[in-house]
Design a protein around this motif. Structure first.
Motif, short mmCIF file in Angstrom:
data_model
loop_
_atom_site.label_atom_id
_atom_site.label_comp_id
_atom_site.label_asym_id
_atom_site.label_seq_id
_atom_site.Cartn_x
_atom_site.Cartn_y
_atom_site.Cartn_z
N TRP A 19 0.85 -1.19 0.00
CA TRP A 19 0.00 0.00 0.00
C TRP A 19 0.89 1.24 0.00
CZ3 TRP A 19 -5.15 -1.28 -0.32
CH2 TRP A 19 -5.46 -2.60 0.01
N VAL A 20 0.75 2.05 -1.04
CA VAL A 20 1.65 3.18 -1.24
C VAL A 20 0.84 4.48 -1.25
CG1 VAL A 20 3.46 4.15 -2.70
CG2 VAL A 20 3.07 1.66 -2.69
N PHE A 21 1.22 5.40 -0.37
CA PHE A 21 0.47 6.63 -0.22
C PHE A 21 1.35 7.86 -0.45
CE2 PHE A 21 -1.65 3.47 2.34
CZ PHE A 21 -3.00 3.73 2.20
N ASP A 22 0.88 8.76 -1.29
CA ASP A 22 1.44 10.09 -1.33
C ASP A 22 1.11 10.75 0.02
OD1 ASP A 22 2.48 12.56 -2.49
OD2 ASP A 22 0.38 13.20 -2.60
N LEU A 23 1.75 11.87 0.30
CA LEU A 23 1.53 12.54 1.59
C LEU A 23 0.59 13.73 1.48
CD1 LEU A 23 2.26 12.96 4.62
CD2 LEU A 23 4.14 14.41 3.81
#
Length: 235
Positions: A19-23
């Protein structure tokens, strides 16, 4: 077709374990407008560096952003600035507008597998923001602009480096972003893509590059509520 017309289900993300999230404007909503402080600091930096009026400095700042992915990259290419000095000054902001979001934290924690923050900002900025939100502990790692050798999203090389360094199986990954153009490469790598948009988008002032268009077939889902979205797909 972008799946904006139906509720996401657990089955849609049953294959996802990365799971990859921008900030910025992703892990916290657009209306918080924390980035406005950073934007102001960047304008001040450009104005001071190049001895320009603020209006002209901001115009150049935005042009570098469009041309190079970040203002920093443009300043490094054209003016040889020290990136660490820029990042320190750009992120000298007040984080008090961010408050703890226990429901978001619980939703992130419930996701099966590893979780990452992937930002064009710095690790320090990500730690401060995620810490203020009360969600930092739920992430396995942060990949920032320094780790990317100051080459920002949406550059293909930066996604490739992130995937290689963190050993991401892209076919089992999902990426959450607020900028449509930053989801193009993840889609080609086989990631499930989710775009975060402001609540009441029609009433929110956003730049043209933040808006979706009819050609955004690289976006699988669109949501204006990250917590609710994650709760639904976590089941």
């Amino acid at each position: 077709m972008t799946k904006i017309d139906r509720t996401p289900t657990k089955a849609d993300f049953s294959h996802v374990s990365e799971w990859v999230f921008d900030l910025d404007n992703t892990l916290y909503p657009h209306h918080v407008n924390l980035f406005a402080q950073i934007d102001k600091n960047m304008t001040t930096y450009v104005s001071t560096l190049l001895q320009m009026e603020r209006d002209e400095a901001r115009k150049l700042q935005k042009q570098y952003y469009l041309d190079h992915g970040t203002t920093l990259q443009g300043l490094m290419i054209h003016h040889g600035v020290d990136p660490n000095d820029f990042l320190e000054k750009a992120h000298a902001i007040d984080y008090s507008s961010l408050t703890a979001q226990p429901e978001l934290g619980a939703a992130i924690k419930a996701l099966p597998g590893r979780k990452f923050i992937f930002t064009n900002g710095s690790v320090k900025h990500a730690e401060m923001a995620a810490g203020a939100l009360g969600i930092l502990e739920h992430f396995d790692d942060i990949f920032d602009i320094v780790a990317a050798d100051f080459v920002p999203k949406p550059a293909q090389a930066t996604y490739d480096k992130f995937a290689a360094l963190k050993r991401i199986e892209t076919g089992k990954a999902a990426m959450f972003e607020d900028l449509p153009r930053n989801l193009k490469v993840p889609k080609t790598l086989g990631m499930q893509t989710v775009l975060l948009v402001p609540n009441n988008l029609e009433d929110t002032v956003v730049e043209w590059w933040e808006k979706t268009s009819g050609e955004d077939d690289h976006i699988d889902f669109v949501t204006d509520d990250l917590t609710d979205f994650l709760a639904k797909i976590a089941g």
